[in-house]
Design a protein around this motif. Sequence first.
Motif, PDB file in Angstrom:
ATOM      1  N   TYR A 154     -27.787 -23.213 -25.049  1.00 39.08           N
ATOM      2  CA  TYR A 154     -28.282 -22.129 -24.198  1.00 39.08           C
ATOM      3  C   TYR A 154     -27.858 -20.755 -24.717  1.00 39.08           C
ATOM      4  CZ  TYR A 154     -28.922 -19.270 -19.996  1.00 39.08           C
ATOM      5  OH  TYR A 154     -29.279 -18.272 -19.119  1.00 39.08           O
ATOM      6  N   PRO A 155     -26.586 -20.524 -25.064  1.00 39.42           N
ATOM      7  CA  PRO A 155     -26.220 -19.216 -25.642  1.00 39.42           C
ATOM      8  C   PRO A 155     -26.956 -18.902 -26.941  1.00 39.42           C
ATOM      9  CG  PRO A 155     -24.263 -20.356 -24.890  1.00 39.42           C
ATOM     10  CD  PRO A 155     -25.383 -21.341 -24.810  1.00 39.42           C
ATOM     11  N   MET A 156     -27.181 -19.913 -27.787  1.00 37.25           N
ATOM     12  CA  MET A 156     -27.893 -19.655 -29.043  1.00 37.25           C
ATOM     13  C   MET A 156     -29.349 -19.291 -28.766  1.00 37.25           C
ATOM     14  SD  MET A 156     -25.572 -19.775 -31.203  1.00 37.25           S
ATOM     15  CE  MET A 156     -26.696 -19.388 -32.534  1.00 37.25           C
ATOM     16  N   LEU A 157     -29.929 -19.894 -27.737  1.00 33.95           N
ATOM     17  CA  LEU A 157     -31.290 -19.522 -27.348  1.00 33.95           C
ATOM     18  C   LEU A 157     -31.332 -18.086 -26.848  1.00 33.95           C
ATOM     19  CD1 LEU A 157     -34.256 -20.264 -26.773  1.00 33.95           C
ATOM     20  CD2 LEU A 157     -33.511 -21.105 -24.518  1.00 33.95           C
ATOM     21  N   ILE A 158     -30.318 -17.673 -26.101  1.00 33.01           N
ATOM     22  CA  ILE A 158     -30.259 -16.297 -25.600  1.00 33.01           C
ATOM     23  C   ILE A 158     -30.173 -15.310 -26.756  1.00 33.01           C
ATOM     24  CG2 ILE A 158     -28.854 -14.662 -24.279  1.00 33.01           C
ATOM     25  CD1 ILE A 158     -30.460 -16.565 -22.550  1.00 33.01           C
ATOM     26  N   VAL A 159     -29.387 -15.635 -27.795  1.00 26.49           N
ATOM     27  CA  VAL A 159     -29.301 -14.751 -28.956  1.00 26.49           C
ATOM     28  C   VAL A 159     -30.671 -14.565 -29.583  1.00 26.49           C
ATOM     29  CG1 VAL A 159     -28.414 -14.557 -31.314  1.00 26.49           C
ATOM     30  CG2 VAL A 159     -26.892 -15.220 -29.488  1.00 26.49           C
ATOM     31  N   PHE A 160     -31.391 -15.666 -29.752  1.00 28.70           N
ATOM     32  CA  PHE A 160     -32.726 -15.557 -30.345  1.00 28.70           C
ATOM     33  C   PHE A 160     -33.660 -14.729 -29.469  1.00 28.70           C
ATOM     34  CE2 PHE A 160     -37.085 -17.195 -30.614  1.00 28.70           C
ATOM     35  CZ  PHE A 160     -37.362 -16.862 -31.946  1.00 28.70           C
ATOM     36  N   ALA A 204     -23.248 -14.630 -28.899  1.00 20.80           N
ATOM     37  CA  ALA A 204     -24.076 -15.401 -27.969  1.00 20.80           C
ATOM     38  C   ALA A 204     -23.420 -15.490 -26.593  1.00 20.80           C
ATOM     39  CB  ALA A 204     -24.313 -16.799 -28.532  1.00 20.80           C
ATOM     40  N   TYR A 205     -22.109 -15.629 -26.570  1.00 21.22           N
ATOM     41  CA  TYR A 205     -21.411 -15.747 -25.291  1.00 21.22           C
ATOM     42  C   TYR A 205     -21.447 -14.441 -24.509  1.00 21.22           C
ATOM     43  CZ  TYR A 205     -19.529 -20.472 -25.547  1.00 21.22           C
ATOM     44  OH  TYR A 205     -19.398 -21.838 -25.537  1.00 21.22           O
ATOM     45  N   ILE A 206     -21.264 -13.315 -25.197  1.00 25.93           N
ATOM     46  CA  ILE A 206     -21.262 -12.062 -24.449  1.00 25.93           C
ATOM     47  C   ILE A 206     -22.665 -11.744 -23.937  1.00 25.93           C
ATOM     48  CG2 ILE A 206     -21.642 -10.513 -26.421  1.00 25.93           C
ATOM     49  CD1 ILE A 206     -19.715  -8.567 -25.115  1.00 25.93           C
ATOM     50  N   LEU A 207     -23.705 -12.111 -24.692  1.00 26.02           N
ATOM     51  CA  LEU A 207     -25.074 -11.891 -24.227  1.00 26.02           C
ATOM     52  C   LEU A 207     -25.432 -12.815 -23.075  1.00 26.02           C
ATOM     53  CD1 LEU A 207     -26.964 -11.521 -27.646  1.00 26.02           C
ATOM     54  CD2 LEU A 207     -26.231  -9.704 -26.096  1.00 26.02           C
ATOM     55  N   ASN A 261     -22.393 -12.320 -19.826  1.00 24.19           N
ATOM     56  CA  ASN A 261     -22.226 -10.982 -19.269  1.00 24.19           C
ATOM     57  C   ASN A 261     -23.468 -10.536 -18.516  1.00 24.19           C
ATOM     58  OD1 ASN A 261     -20.820  -8.611 -18.768  1.00 24.19           O
ATOM     59  ND2 ASN A 261     -21.572  -7.608 -20.613  1.00 24.19           N
ATOM     60  N   SER A 262     -24.312 -11.489 -18.176  1.00 26.93           N
ATOM     61  CA  SER A 262     -25.541 -11.195 -17.446  1.00 26.93           C
ATOM     62  C   SER A 262     -25.487 -11.828 -16.065  1.00 26.93           C
ATOM     63  CB  SER A 262     -26.750 -11.747 -18.224  1.00 26.93           C
ATOM     64  OG  SER A 262     -27.921 -11.664 -17.447  1.00 26.93           O
ATOM     65  N   THR A 263     -25.787 -11.046 -15.044  1.00 30.92           N
ATOM     66  CA  THR A 263     -25.766 -11.564 -13.664  1.00 30.92           C
ATOM     67  C   THR A 263     -26.968 -12.444 -13.367  1.00 30.92           C
ATOM     68  OG1 THR A 263     -26.860  -9.524 -12.936  1.00 30.92           O
ATOM     69  CG2 THR A 263     -24.449  -9.603 -12.791  1.00 30.92           C
ATOM     70  N   ALA A 264     -27.853 -12.622 -14.339  1.00 30.68           N
ATOM     71  CA  ALA A 264     -29.038 -13.464 -14.129  1.00 30.68           C
ATOM     72  C   ALA A 264     -28.686 -14.942 -14.064  1.00 30.68           C
ATOM     73  CB  ALA A 264     -30.061 -13.226 -15.246  1.00 30.68           C
ATOM     74  N   THR A 265     -27.462 -15.295 -14.416  1.00 32.87           N
ATOM     75  CA  THR A 265     -27.054 -16.698 -14.407  1.00 32.87           C
ATOM     76  C   THR A 265     -25.753 -16.854 -13.632  1.00 32.87           C
ATOM     77  OG1 THR A 265     -26.247 -18.507 -15.807  1.00 32.87           O
ATOM     78  CG2 THR A 265     -25.999 -16.279 -16.663  1.00 32.87           C
ATOM     79  N   PRO A 266     -25.592 -17.968 -12.890  1.00 29.26           N
ATOM     80  CA  PRO A 266     -24.318 -18.202 -12.183  1.00 29.26           C
ATOM     81  C   PRO A 266     -23.132 -18.310 -13.138  1.00 29.26           C
ATOM     82  CG  PRO A 266     -26.044 -19.689 -11.399  1.00 29.26           C
ATOM     83  CD  PRO A 266     -26.591 -19.004 -12.601  1.00 29.26           C
ATOM     84  N   LEU A 267     -23.395 -18.598 -14.419  1.00 28.29           N
ATOM     85  CA  LEU A 267     -22.310 -18.678 -15.391  1.00 28.29           C
ATOM     86  C   LEU A 267     -21.639 -17.333 -15.616  1.00 28.29           C
ATOM     87  CD1 LEU A 267     -24.061 -21.003 -18.009  1.00 28.29           C
ATOM     88  CD2 LEU A 267     -22.339 -21.648 -16.322  1.00 28.29           C
ATOM     89  N   TYR A 268     -22.194 -16.285 -15.044  1.00 25.12           N
ATOM     90  CA  TYR A 268     -21.595 -14.952 -15.117  1.00 25.12           C
ATOM     91  C   TYR A 268     -20.165 -14.949 -14.579  1.00 25.12           C
ATOM     92  CZ  TYR A 268     -20.705 -10.086 -13.842  1.00 25.12           C
ATOM     93  OH  TYR A 268     -20.142  -8.843 -13.690  1.00 25.12           O
TER      94      TYR A 268
END
Length: 560
Positions: free
Chosen positions: A39-45, A404-407, A410-417
């Motif tokens: 998931y983080p690698m997908l966010i980077v892309f 990838a982790y900071i992107l 660090n986003s409130t769009a996901t509960p993982l925030y």
Amino acid sequence: MSVTQTTTTPTRRWADADRLLTIVCVGLPLLGLVLFFLYPMLIVFMRSVAVGDGYGLGNYSKVLGSAGFWRATWHSLFMGSATTALSVFLGFIIAHGLYRCAFPGKWLIRSVIVLPLLAPSLVQALGLIFLLGRNGVISRALGIEIDIYGFWGLLIANTLYALPQAVMIIGAALVLLDARTYEAAEVMGASPTRQFRDLTLPAARFGILNAAFVCFTITITDFGNAAVIGGDYSVLATEIYSQVVGQRNFNMGAVVGIMLLLPTVVSYAIERQAMKRQETGQQVGQVRFQPAFTPARDLPMALLSLLICAGIVAVIGIVVYASFVTLWPYNMALSVKHYDITLAGGYSSLWMTIVISLMAAAGGTLAVFLLALGLRRLPRAVAQPIQILAAMPAAVPGMVLGLAYILTFNSTATPLYLLYGTAALIAIVNFYHYHTQAFLTLMTGFRQLPRAFEEAAGCLGAGLARTAVDIVAPFVAPMLISVFFFLFMRSMVTLSAVVFLTTPHLSVAAVTIMRLDDAGLTSQAAAFSTCVMAVVCLALLGMKATLAMMGRRNRMNGAS
């Protein structure tokens, strides 16, 4: 009929419980890989192609049209190639001396060669500054000013950092060479030079190739040495840091991260193929080579190995020494004043790093154990794709994973925030940064476990949980201990994967060392580095002591 029901019902209950436990063992680590790697690698892309309110290749066009990017790319590739060539050459000398020559003091070489692994990567750069910098020991002794910042300083620092990997990989290839082949060559009258050319080099070629790609990957993705001693010699790792931290341009940082990912993925894929070819070439029932002392061969190899090790000791030892010097280089009286860290937080980041490393080691060891245990019960067609996924994190540079982790977090769009800014998130990134090595190490132990042990336990009525506790875990215990301490030690010294995740209230030791150096407090940076190395050395000694006690207990149980 009643007898049949009473015997089949417990069996079915055990089978259902084992099936459920297998799903849990595989499902939980697999969920972790999806959430904290894929998931983080997908966010980077996605961030790399994000343009305004839509998606496109505008960011790539901007980066690829930048002269600074191409300069950093050329620098990275050239530095990676030069470091790889030098590391493999020196690594082959040491490995050949250790496994193909006969001379005393090999224990000393083995002890010294691992020292760069026990320190943050930027310690090599600090040591070179104390030795060869404007106020370095060698510079002042020779009365000349050496410009150590830039290509040459970075080349030496990266070579020292990659050298242990080259020695271990090439040594693993050389130790597998069959002594009977050399005996046959001697009977046929082949000279030592001919044996080296026609037997040693061809048999070790896949190990050498594997070492080359590992060294290239380590070099091209390293951030610590480049940040301290790179000077104006920009590389892709520092370019990412500049885009994210300096310019707060996350999309451009994502583009550079993707571009950095490409050569490392290619390098990793080739390295994996080399490893498979090397394993395929191994023969059953090999006789280990026992070298006889040959002065013309062994004395030069011993001298060269000791000279290389002397360079490692000098670079790391000068950091420890400088941490006790009152005022480098004007007042060389010894003092402990630099251990009074004046940077905000003092030693809090060291204690926090120890806690984070313990979390990564304990949680990571449990996760890879569960995954390996579950994969053993799955059909090959299902297990193989999961094994490929579990091995993929090694192809991702630490800088890219940290970005990838900071992107992502660090986003409130996901509960993982909720994880952002916590020690747990840094422990997680440390684990997945070194997930592949931990997983493959444990899988090696599982392959050595005879299936008959588990089958016998099943025949005696033991379920998967009981078998895992009483049979599997004791058998692979040495591997579990090795994985635990490996994750702990690497988490203590890593920088690239965590540099983006620290906050004003939460930092780690490697980042503190970098900040001390940036603030001009070089001697305090040396003192902090010494403390980190002391913790890691204690961990290494603890691992060796634990494994020794386990081996002694097993021998006593076998004798009784």
